[in-house]
Design a protein around this motif. Sequence first.
Motif: not given
Length: 292
Positions: A227-236, A259-261
Amino acid sequence: MFIVERSKIELSDIQKKMVISGWGEHTYNNTIVEKITYLSDGLKVKGYIAYPSDTSKKYPCVIWCRGGIGDKGKIDQFNARGIFGQLASWGFVVFFTQYRGNDGGEGYDEFGGADVRDITNLKNIAGELPFANTSNWAIEGWSRGGMMTYLTLTHDHDFKCAVVTGAIANLRCYEEETPFMKRLFEHGFGKTGSEDYCEKAKVRSVVNFPEKLPDDVPLLIVHGNKDDRVSPLDSLEISQKLLELKKPFRLLMLENGDHFLKKYRKIVDEQRKLWYQKYILKGTDDGKLLGM
């Protein structure tokens, strides 16, 4: 009365075929989607409701929270017919808000401020729909809508479960953010790094107050690791907090997912549906849920 206006969505023949192609025949043939204006804190706010065509029964309720800010990210009638029609076809009454100030509604979109009440005020509408089971609620959000879902859950625990996808959990004040996030912030908060910006970012970042999330609302967190819009780090990061607090959740990180999966759409839809079935409809095989 909280619903001020409501009208059934009508699509062109070409749009009908596109909805059926994208979301399936059940989505179009067995559901109704309406555009509504409803009252939220005295403001006339725009949104949608969707429900099964058979209104002789009562159905559980799902609130769906959109992404974007302002009119960027609003859900048009075609996408509403597909997105919310699909959820309704699974056996739910769906409630959606464009947030105040958008799509011709009154007020101002605060990106996680008073507009959070536009979500909780949707529950007032349910009492006006005889086919809505107002004691059985779930909530879902994507991107900014995931942030809105987190914020809603910090003060309203009356949900059976929740789903967030590509969700914002940490607004980083002085750290580097993606161009997409910077555009959102500047639209909502002003210049990045200012004192006012940092304060607004802090109170909208659930990683700063995870203890306020409910102890008994299972949360499905879905994120693409590209995801280059909302960082995957947010979910981690929020997952780590939830682990420490022993709150119920499942994290599903999808390899090379954007981001849109886009290439995982069927999988994500299946997992969302199974999550709802497990916690709202109380009838699914855990083994079908990824991450088991």
